[in-house]
Design a protein around this motif. Structure first.
Motif, mmCIF file in Angstrom:
data_model
loop_
_atom_site.group_PDB
_atom_site.id
_atom_site.type_symbol
_atom_site.label_atom_id
_atom_site.label_comp_id
_atom_site.label_asym_id
_atom_site.label_seq_id
_atom_site.Cartn_x
_atom_site.Cartn_y
_atom_site.Cartn_z
ATOM 1 N N UNK A 94 0.934 -1.220 -0.105
ATOM 2 C CA UNK A 94 -0.056 -0.158 -0.176
ATOM 3 C C UNK A 94 0.767 1.311 0.028
ATOM 4 N N UNK A 95 0.188 2.399 -0.308
ATOM 5 C CA UNK A 95 0.901 3.699 -0.322
ATOM 6 C C UNK A 95 1.758 3.964 1.036
ATOM 7 N N UNK A 96 3.068 4.222 0.845
ATOM 8 C CA UNK A 96 3.633 4.364 2.096
ATOM 9 C C UNK A 96 4.257 3.424 2.859
ATOM 10 N N UNK A 97 4.051 2.131 2.287
ATOM 11 C CA UNK A 97 4.387 0.951 2.817
ATOM 12 C C UNK A 97 5.464 0.323 2.224
ATOM 13 N N UNK A 98 6.156 -0.736 2.658
ATOM 14 C CA UNK A 98 6.741 -1.747 2.280
ATOM 15 C C UNK A 98 8.201 -1.212 1.669
ATOM 16 N N UNK A 99 8.991 -1.813 0.574
ATOM 17 C CA UNK A 99 10.357 -1.273 0.342
ATOM 18 C C UNK A 99 10.187 -1.306 -1.022
ATOM 19 N N UNK A 100 11.243 -0.392 -1.765
ATOM 20 C CA UNK A 100 11.013 0.121 -3.189
ATOM 21 C C UNK A 100 12.531 -0.276 -3.709
ATOM 22 N N UNK A 101 13.530 -0.812 -2.801
ATOM 23 C CA UNK A 101 14.805 -0.935 -3.645
ATOM 24 C C UNK A 101 15.062 -2.421 -3.346
ATOM 25 N N UNK A 102 16.028 -2.901 -4.193
ATOM 26 C CA UNK A 102 16.548 -4.467 -4.066
ATOM 27 C C UNK A 102 17.405 -4.293 -2.876
ATOM 28 N N UNK A 103 18.131 -3.166 -2.507
ATOM 29 C CA UNK A 103 18.998 -3.236 -1.532
ATOM 30 C C UNK A 103 18.273 -3.278 0.016
ATOM 31 N N UNK A 104 17.000 -2.603 0.040
ATOM 32 C CA UNK A 104 16.356 -2.709 1.361
ATOM 33 C C UNK A 104 15.619 -4.206 1.477
#
Length: 407
Positions: A229-239
């Protein structure tokens, strides 16, 4: 370096060609040594220009080669662990289900287990003091309290005295028969060709009751990347490579610029198909349905299957006829060995179980799934006297009579 040489040339030229005196007259005073130096610096500067040109071309070639190598490296990445290793984060895959050979390498659609597999057991404190509608919005509970459609674990009790650790019980080899102990199944199987009936060869059948208890009604846990959902999770492979439970998934992280969470889900290890029958005008009518009940050893030394379901043909047939058959089945589509594989186990695994309805322990309940209509007092009831119009659900206790192999 090139600029330094050019500056040297300019300075040398000025010193060689000009001089100053007391009046405004400019006198040319050639300096042979400086002229030689200028010629040498000019030649060196030309050589540096050529070298710089060659280095620039070589750098472009290396950049192209590096890009090609990166592309080839990416093409060999097929797991999340390899993705992370590519950026310097190294860890090994761990099977979240050590007693199952399946590798978590894919996605699975979400599905409600309510109404399909009966009553999932959930922690005692799951929604203490609340109704299902306060925490569930999918409508599966129809406004009833959670304890009418979920099997709650017993409230934990703190021990008053120190308890010695108990060694885990070894369930025994799955192919060692316990019902009946001698493994003489011919009179029970109904196999079309007993001569080729493979029984429990290569461990392809679970005829050990204690082992089967560890499989029936138990679940495997898997992991998947789920769009956040918006504002949640991770958006990069490194994270993503640093997330908790990262070791339990092999499916590649989707590097598409969106945010994802590492979501877990569970499925039953196998399916239990109940086969029963009823008589209509002297004709037997077969019925089959799939549920996910467990099997357990009780105080009387016998194994039982608990089945809490809505009123249906399976319930009516088990009560009316007093018996039925359960086919427990696990299937690994990757294995090309029917009876057993040293790496992945058998493609077909499971057992067939003959059960009888224990009418002293079974309870027929009303439509609220709570109020007893027949049973619940430790006494048997007459199946032929049941008014099924008053029954809405069935809490059945099925005694295991015989466990015999697949065939």
């Amino acid at each position: 370096m090139n600029k330094q040489f050019k500056l040297s040339l300019i300075c040398a030229s000025i010193l060689a060609l000009t001089a100053c005196n007391d009046d405004d007259t400019v006198t040319i005073d050639p300096n042979p040594d400086l002229e030689v130096q200028i010629a040498e610096l000019t030649e060196q500067n030309q050589q540096l220009d050529e070298a710089n040109k060659d280095l620039t071309e070589a750098n472009l070639t290396l950049a192209d080669a590096n890009e090609e190598l990166d592309g080839k490296a990416a093409s060999f990445v097929s797991t999340f662990q390899e993705q992370c290793a590519n950026i310097g984060v190294n860890f090994e895959y761990e099977n979240p289900n050590p007693d199952s050979p399946y590798v978590n390498n894919g996605k699975s659609p979400e599905a409600s287990l309510i109404g399909v597999f009966g009553m999932p057991e959930i922690p005692f404190e799951h929604n203490e003091g609340s109704t299902c509608t306060s925490c569930h919005t999918d409508g599966h509970d129809s406004g009833k309290a959670c304890d009418t459609c979920h099997s709650f674990a017993a409230e934990p009790v703190e021990p008053t005295d120190p308890v010695e650790p108990v060694d885990p019980t070894d369930p025994g080899a799955p192919d060692m028969p316990t019902h009946p102990a001698d493994g003489n199944w011919d009179s029970y199987t109904g196999a079309s060709n007993v001569g080729t009936f493979y029984y429990n060869a290569d461990g392809a059948s679970f005829v050990n009751a204690a082992f089967l208890e560890t499989r029936m009604g138990k679940q495997n846990t898997f992991y998947e990347w789920k769009e956040a959902a918006e504002g949640e999770g991770v958006a990069t492979l490194k994270t993503a490579c640093g997330l908790e439970n990262r070791e339990f998934i092999t499916h590649e992280y989707p590097e598409d610029g969106k945010s994802y969470t590492l979501n877990s889900y569970s499925n039953f290890k196998g399916a239990s198909t109940f086969t029963t029958f009823r008589m209509e005008e002297g004709t037997p009518i077969a019925s089959s349905a799939t549920f996910g009940p467990g099997m357990s050893l009780e105080d009387d030394g016998e194994y039982y299957i608990d089945l809490f379901i809505t009123k249906n043909n399976t319930c009516k047939n088990l009560i009316t006829n007093g018996r039925g058959e359960v086919h427990y089945y696990e299937y690994d589509t990757r294995s090309n060995v029917k009876k057993g594989s040293p790496d992945m186990g058998p493609r077909n695994a499971g057992a067939r179980i003959q059960v009888t309805a224990d009418l002293h322990k079974s309870v027929l309940k009303s439509f609220d799934w709570f109020t007893p209509v027949y049973g619940a007092d430790g006494q048997s009831f007459d199946p032929q006297a049941v008014d099924w119009d008053t029954v809405g659900s069935c809490d059945l206790k099925l005694k295991v009579q015989v466990i015999y192999p697949l065939g």
